[in-house]
Motif scaffolding. Structure first.
Motif, mmCIF file in Angstrom:
data_model
loop_
_atom_site.group_PDB
_atom_site.id
_atom_site.type_symbol
_atom_site.label_atom_id
_atom_site.label_comp_id
_atom_site.label_asym_id
_atom_site.label_seq_id
_atom_site.Cartn_x
_atom_site.Cartn_y
_atom_site.Cartn_z
ATOM 1 N N VAL A 66 0.823 -1.206 0.000
ATOM 2 C CA VAL A 66 0.000 0.000 0.000
ATOM 3 C C VAL A 66 0.861 1.262 0.000
ATOM 4 C CG1 VAL A 66 -1.720 1.316 1.320
ATOM 5 C CG2 VAL A 66 -1.937 -1.151 1.105
ATOM 6 N N LYS A 67 1.923 1.278 0.787
ATOM 7 C CA LYS A 67 2.788 2.457 0.874
ATOM 8 C C LYS A 67 3.412 2.777 -0.490
ATOM 9 C CE LYS A 67 6.732 4.307 3.403
ATOM 10 N NZ LYS A 67 7.783 4.033 4.371
ATOM 11 N N SER A 68 3.925 1.763 -1.176
ATOM 12 C CA SER A 68 4.536 1.977 -2.495
ATOM 13 C C SER A 68 3.508 2.414 -3.528
ATOM 14 C CB SER A 68 5.229 0.697 -2.976
ATOM 15 O OG SER A 68 6.357 0.411 -2.197
ATOM 16 N N LEU A 69 2.291 1.872 -3.442
ATOM 17 C CA LEU A 69 1.275 2.188 -4.435
ATOM 18 C C LEU A 69 0.982 3.687 -4.485
ATOM 19 C CD1 LEU A 69 -0.550 0.992 -6.613
ATOM 20 C CD2 LEU A 69 -2.347 0.812 -4.884
ATOM 21 N N ALA A 70 1.112 4.370 -3.366
ATOM 22 C CA ALA A 70 0.887 5.812 -3.339
ATOM 23 C C ALA A 70 1.827 6.542 -4.306
ATOM 24 C CB ALA A 70 1.083 6.349 -1.924
ATOM 25 N N TYR A 71 3.012 5.975 -4.574
ATOM 26 C CA TYR A 71 4.012 6.593 -5.449
ATOM 27 C C TYR A 71 4.009 6.031 -6.871
ATOM 28 C CZ TYR A 71 5.769 8.162 -0.962
ATOM 29 O OH TYR A 71 5.872 8.720 0.289
ATOM 30 N N ILE A 72 3.471 4.819 -7.035
ATOM 31 C CA ILE A 72 3.572 4.154 -8.339
ATOM 32 C C ILE A 72 2.228 3.820 -8.969
ATOM 33 C CG2 ILE A 72 5.887 3.253 -7.916
ATOM 34 C CD1 ILE A 72 4.595 0.546 -7.193
ATOM 35 N N ASP A 73 1.136 4.268 -8.366
ATOM 36 C CA ASP A 73 -0.188 3.988 -8.916
ATOM 37 C C ASP A 73 -0.268 4.492 -10.352
ATOM 38 O OD1 ASP A 73 -2.786 3.104 -9.028
ATOM 39 O OD2 ASP A 73 -3.615 4.826 -7.970
ATOM 40 N N GLY A 74 -0.723 3.637 -11.251
ATOM 41 C CA GLY A 74 -0.816 3.998 -12.662
ATOM 42 C C GLY A 74 0.421 3.678 -13.473
ATOM 43 N N THR A 75 1.449 3.124 -12.833
ATOM 44 C CA THR A 75 2.701 2.817 -13.525
ATOM 45 C C THR A 75 2.544 1.635 -14.467
ATOM 46 O OG1 THR A 75 4.056 3.703 -11.739
ATOM 47 C CG2 THR A 75 5.113 2.095 -13.180
ATOM 48 N N GLU A 76 3.136 1.782 -15.645
ATOM 49 C CA GLU A 76 3.232 0.693 -16.601
ATOM 50 C C GLU A 76 4.694 0.265 -16.666
ATOM 51 O OE1 GLU A 76 1.700 0.098 -21.059
ATOM 52 O OE2 GLU A 76 3.370 1.520 -20.875
ATOM 53 N N LEU A 77 4.931 -1.014 -16.452
ATOM 54 C CA LEU A 77 6.282 -1.571 -16.520
ATOM 55 C C LEU A 77 6.504 -2.112 -17.922
ATOM 56 C CD1 LEU A 77 8.864 -2.314 -14.970
ATOM 57 C CD2 LEU A 77 7.741 -4.432 -14.279
ATOM 58 N N ASP A 78 7.572 -1.641 -18.562
ATOM 59 C CA ASP A 78 7.909 -2.058 -19.916
ATOM 60 C C ASP A 78 9.278 -2.725 -19.887
ATOM 61 O OD1 ASP A 78 7.827 -2.377 -22.673
ATOM 62 O OD2 ASP A 78 8.251 -0.286 -23.129
ATOM 63 N N ASN A 94 3.151 9.662 -12.093
ATOM 64 C CA ASN A 94 3.272 10.470 -10.883
ATOM 65 C C ASN A 94 4.606 11.188 -10.754
ATOM 66 O OD1 ASN A 94 0.714 9.410 -9.765
ATOM 67 N ND2 ASN A 94 1.871 7.504 -9.717
ATOM 68 N N VAL A 95 5.589 10.811 -11.564
ATOM 69 C CA VAL A 95 6.940 11.360 -11.441
ATOM 70 C C VAL A 95 6.961 12.838 -11.807
ATOM 71 C CG1 VAL A 95 9.280 11.280 -12.396
ATOM 72 C CG2 VAL A 95 8.108 9.165 -11.787
ATOM 73 N N LYS A 96 7.505 13.632 -10.907
ATOM 74 C CA LYS A 96 7.665 15.072 -11.142
ATOM 75 C C LYS A 96 9.093 15.405 -11.569
ATOM 76 C CE LYS A 96 3.542 16.238 -9.476
ATOM 77 N NZ LYS A 96 2.589 15.393 -10.120
ATOM 78 N N ASN A 97 10.050 14.572 -11.126
ATOM 79 C CA ASN A 97 11.456 14.845 -11.390
ATOM 80 C C ASN A 97 12.242 13.537 -11.301
ATOM 81 O OD1 ASN A 97 13.649 16.404 -11.955
ATOM 82 N ND2 ASN A 97 13.726 17.437 -9.966
ATOM 83 N N GLU A 98 13.234 13.378 -12.172
ATOM 84 C CA GLU A 98 14.116 12.204 -12.133
ATOM 85 C C GLU A 98 15.556 12.675 -12.079
ATOM 86 O OE1 GLU A 98 12.139 8.627 -14.614
ATOM 87 O OE2 GLU A 98 12.790 10.307 -15.824
#
Length: 107
Positions: A66-78, A94-98
């Motif tokens: 659950v904790k990780s999902l807050a940061y990666i919800d909607g992520t597609e792994l390719d 969700n990424v604002k900056n890398e």
């Protein structure tokens, strides 16, 4: 929302699981690391953890907490091969900056 896999990522994971001879799927989670704050982590799942969330995409089970999902919800792994390099790509809305090396991110 959910976590999803591209067909290429699902095929790669299925092949790895077949070579291992065991495994229910993979776990995608985040850890505090890197110069931007968080880094993606992947590991095989051999036993389900009671509080894990499970998503299925292209016939592959993808687990997270659950904790990780807050940061990666909607992520597609390719999974991509580019010349001699190959690896997983994280398409996270969700990424604002890398960071410059692509190893960590901030939301």
């Amino acid at each position: 929302m959910a976590l999803t896999l591209t067909d290429a990522a699902a095929t790669h994971i299925r092949n790895f699981l077949a070579k291992r001879g065991k495994g229910l799927g993979i776990r995608l989670f985040v850890k505090t690391a890197g110069c931007s704050g968080m880094a993606y982590k992947l590991e095989f799942v051999d036993v389900e953890i009671e509080d894990d969330l499970m998503f299925e995409s292209h016939g592959v089970k993808l687990y997270t907490d659950v904790k990780s999902l807050a940061y990666i919800d909607g992520t597609e792994l390719d999974f991509a091969k580019e010349g001699l390099n190959e690896g997983f790509k994280f398409n996270n809305p969700n990424v604002k900056n890398e960071c410059g090396c692509g190893e960590s991110f901030h939301v």
